[in-house]
Design a protein around this motif. Sequence first.
Motif, PDB file in Angstrom:
ATOM      1  N   LEU A 166      87.314  63.625   2.623  1.00  0.00           N
ATOM      2  CA  LEU A 166      88.337  64.658   2.446  1.00  0.00           C
ATOM      3  C   LEU A 166      88.368  65.616   3.633  1.00  0.00           C
ATOM      4  O   LEU A 166      89.447  66.049   4.069  1.00  0.00           O
ATOM      5  CB  LEU A 166      88.091  65.429   1.151  1.00  0.00           C
ATOM      6  CG  LEU A 166      88.257  64.654  -0.156  1.00  0.00           C
ATOM      7  CD1 LEU A 166      88.235  65.627  -1.344  1.00  0.00           C
ATOM      8  CD2 LEU A 166      89.533  63.839  -0.184  1.00  0.00           C
ATOM      9  N   LEU A 167      87.192  65.951   4.182  1.00  0.00           N
ATOM     10  CA  LEU A 167      87.162  66.850   5.328  1.00  0.00           C
ATOM     11  C   LEU A 167      87.764  66.180   6.564  1.00  0.00           C
ATOM     12  O   LEU A 167      88.441  66.839   7.371  1.00  0.00           O
ATOM     13  CB  LEU A 167      85.727  67.300   5.605  1.00  0.00           C
ATOM     14  CG  LEU A 167      85.061  68.108   4.475  1.00  0.00           C
ATOM     15  CD1 LEU A 167      83.660  68.553   4.883  1.00  0.00           C
ATOM     16  CD2 LEU A 167      85.907  69.306   4.076  1.00  0.00           C
ATOM     17  N   LEU A 168      87.546  64.890   6.719  1.00  0.00           N
ATOM     18  CA  LEU A 168      88.192  64.162   7.825  1.00  0.00           C
ATOM     19  C   LEU A 168      89.703  64.158   7.671  1.00  0.00           C
ATOM     20  O   LEU A 168      90.440  64.291   8.661  1.00  0.00           O
ATOM     21  CB  LEU A 168      87.656  62.727   7.876  1.00  0.00           C
ATOM     22  CG  LEU A 168      86.282  62.525   8.522  1.00  0.00           C
ATOM     23  CD1 LEU A 168      85.819  61.087   8.339  1.00  0.00           C
ATOM     24  CD2 LEU A 168      86.336  62.877  10.012  1.00  0.00           C
ATOM     25  N   LEU A 183      74.988  65.556   3.503  1.00  0.00           N
ATOM     26  CA  LEU A 183      74.971  66.958   3.895  1.00  0.00           C
ATOM     27  C   LEU A 183      74.384  67.128   5.291  1.00  0.00           C
ATOM     28  O   LEU A 183      74.913  67.907   6.110  1.00  0.00           O
ATOM     29  CB  LEU A 183      74.182  67.773   2.867  1.00  0.00           C
ATOM     30  CG  LEU A 183      73.994  69.266   3.173  1.00  0.00           C
ATOM     31  CD1 LEU A 183      75.336  69.960   3.419  1.00  0.00           C
ATOM     32  CD2 LEU A 183      73.260  69.958   2.025  1.00  0.00           C
ATOM     33  N   LEU A 184      73.307  66.428   5.603  1.00  0.00           N
ATOM     34  CA  LEU A 184      72.702  66.520   6.934  1.00  0.00           C
ATOM     35  C   LEU A 184      73.677  66.058   8.007  1.00  0.00           C
ATOM     36  O   LEU A 184      73.767  66.661   9.090  1.00  0.00           O
ATOM     37  CB  LEU A 184      71.412  65.688   6.980  1.00  0.00           C
ATOM     38  CG  LEU A 184      70.223  66.231   6.175  1.00  0.00           C
ATOM     39  CD1 LEU A 184      69.092  65.207   6.124  1.00  0.00           C
ATOM     40  CD2 LEU A 184      69.735  67.541   6.767  1.00  0.00           C
ATOM     41  N   THR A 185      74.397  64.988   7.728  1.00  0.00           N
ATOM     42  CA  THR A 185      75.386  64.484   8.689  1.00  0.00           C
ATOM     43  C   THR A 185      76.500  65.507   8.907  1.00  0.00           C
ATOM     44  O   THR A 185      76.935  65.740  10.043  1.00  0.00           O
ATOM     45  CB  THR A 185      75.980  63.154   8.184  1.00  0.00           C
ATOM     46  OG1 THR A 185      74.926  62.211   7.980  1.00  0.00           O
ATOM     47  CG2 THR A 185      76.981  62.595   9.180  1.00  0.00           C
ATOM     48  N   LEU A 186      76.968  66.125   7.823  1.00  0.00           N
ATOM     49  CA  LEU A 186      78.019  67.141   7.940  1.00  0.00           C
ATOM     50  C   LEU A 186      77.517  68.365   8.714  1.00  0.00           C
ATOM     51  O   LEU A 186      78.266  68.957   9.513  1.00  0.00           O
ATOM     52  CB  LEU A 186      78.494  67.555   6.546  1.00  0.00           C
ATOM     53  CG  LEU A 186      79.377  66.557   5.804  1.00  0.00           C
ATOM     54  CD1 LEU A 186      79.624  67.037   4.375  1.00  0.00           C
ATOM     55  CD2 LEU A 186      80.712  66.370   6.526  1.00  0.00           C
ATOM     56  N   GLU A 187      76.263  68.762   8.494  1.00  0.00           N
ATOM     57  CA  GLU A 187      75.710  69.909   9.223  1.00  0.00           C
ATOM     58  C   GLU A 187      75.648  69.625  10.717  1.00  0.00           C
ATOM     59  O   GLU A 187      75.958  70.503  11.546  1.00  0.00           O
ATOM     60  CB  GLU A 187      74.330  70.250   8.673  1.00  0.00           C
ATOM     61  CG  GLU A 187      74.376  70.935   7.311  1.00  0.00           C
ATOM     62  CD  GLU A 187      72.996  71.202   6.755  1.00  0.00           C
ATOM     63  OE1 GLU A 187      72.834  72.234   6.061  1.00  0.00           O
ATOM     64  OE2 GLU A 187      72.066  70.390   6.985  1.00  0.00           O
TER      65      GLU A 187
END
Length: 580
Positions: free
Chosen positions: A463-465, A488-492
């Motif tokens: 969704l963020l993409l 979450l780590l990947t998004l951070e």
Amino acid sequence: MASGHRVLSHPDVLNEIFQHLSPYPEALDALEAGDMPNPTMHMSEKMLVPRRALVNAALACRAFTEPASAVLWAVLQQGFGPLFYALPAFKVVTTLANPELAQYGDLFGDPYTVEYTLQGEITAADWTRWRHCLKRVRYLRYSFNYPRWTVEEPFLSILLRPETQGNPVQTSVLHALMSPSLAIVAINAHIPALFSSHLANDLQMVFQTSKHIRRLHIQSGYRVIHMHLPLAFFRQLRALHITPAVSLALYNHLTNELDALLHLKELSLAIDGDPSSAHISATRSLQDSDIHAHVVRADAAGGFPALRRLSIAGSPFEIRQLLLKINSPVLQDVSILSSQETISEVEAMLQSLSTDRNASSLRKLFIELQTEFSPIIGGAELLYAAFRSVAGSLLSLRSLQDLELLSWNKVLSISDEDVSSMNAAWPHLRRLEIVSNVKDIHRLRDAWSPYAPEIKRPSLTALLLLAERCHSLESLKMDIADVSEDELLTLEARAAASDVTRLQTRFRHLILAQEDHCLHVSIPDVERVARVVRRLFPALEGPGEGGDDWRTRRRPSRHSWTEAQRDTDAFRLMEMLNEV
């Protein structure tokens, strides 16, 4: 002083001044824009003050008479009442019919009966003065209702009683009520007998006296309209709204008749698919059916060539038949309410909408799918369906800016690959909402969970993409899958590496869990996720208190969730977007 006198004598200046004294300013704005004024407006003390000011201005001097009167009589939102009071022959007779009830007010019924009548002769001077008022009327809303049943329109009943029909005076009055300058007519009926008896005849009367009607709104408390309506005569019609359902037989007649309306830009109607309704229409005599036979159709281009806005409700088959008729290169706004036994019926309907012609013109699309739940309860249908199998054809609508898809009694299974396809298909997207509601089935059969593993939901990352790549996106509503620690780590990491000068700053509203879905979403660390999301989209905000926030900015209200739903990580994440 002389200069001021000349200014106040200038008709354009006076028109502008008196426009600000309109009792219904919204209605005048709607008239200028070609829209339908709000049919729920009622007379209040706030409206009576400017109305009295206009009356006083019209009586004050000759220079004020025409511009003040033009505003005063432009909108008859409350029906014919003001016009009747302008006739000396109009009388209101109140009789105490039930004295024993008088001491109780109207607690146990109305002790009075009210009768509205025309008594005595209407002189030539009365007619002249009356027509002088009538010629200024541009918007008329009238109702078929008995006296005392409504504050809107008790006056028309004096012209519609069976015993008065054919009376020369009554006929003259009724015909005189229709101004040649009318642009918008709204007809409201809450009594089936009167509605059925008079609607077709009244439409003929309107056409005979007001040939330049631009908008026609027919509203009724009656469930289904069966009689055929003489609509092809209104060659200048720009908008037609029929709010009660029309029978299947009448629908087939209407779609052919409306082909003659080359300027029709807006069409709103619903089709009643009940077979008994179609049988009633087929067996009863067609009211005034001969009046349609001589309509010249040689100039009918067919295919609704000017249609810009369509609102249609019915079965997928009936909706598809209408969509196939439409050949408009300017269709921009479509609203569909489809009722079907199985979701498989929807695919062909949406394919007929997803044409090359509509791909370049369609901007706004609302689809509500109401699927019968008995086949699911009986085991003949699954609880879910893949998004692509139902609505995959919509991905060809490359100019789409606003899409709302609501599915009742069937979960739409949406994968990350589906969301990725939306990125490429809808580059101009500003609002996207995809909602599935199966709570009624879930309560009937607890074992049939809408959260089963085979039902896919997109990841937060997907969704963020979507929001990053659709640079105009402002609002997104779609239930997400669980957020893992690895995700979450990947998004951070991605947020830390993002270029702050190239962030998407239009994205304001993200609803990632609706209603009970909040209870089923797992989030490892609410605050960390909220910081990541706000880092990528600095304009994002969480749910507000509602009220003005919703009306002005479409900001979701926190009260749309129950107390139990608000006491979840998913909701806390959305609300924390207001804080981090």
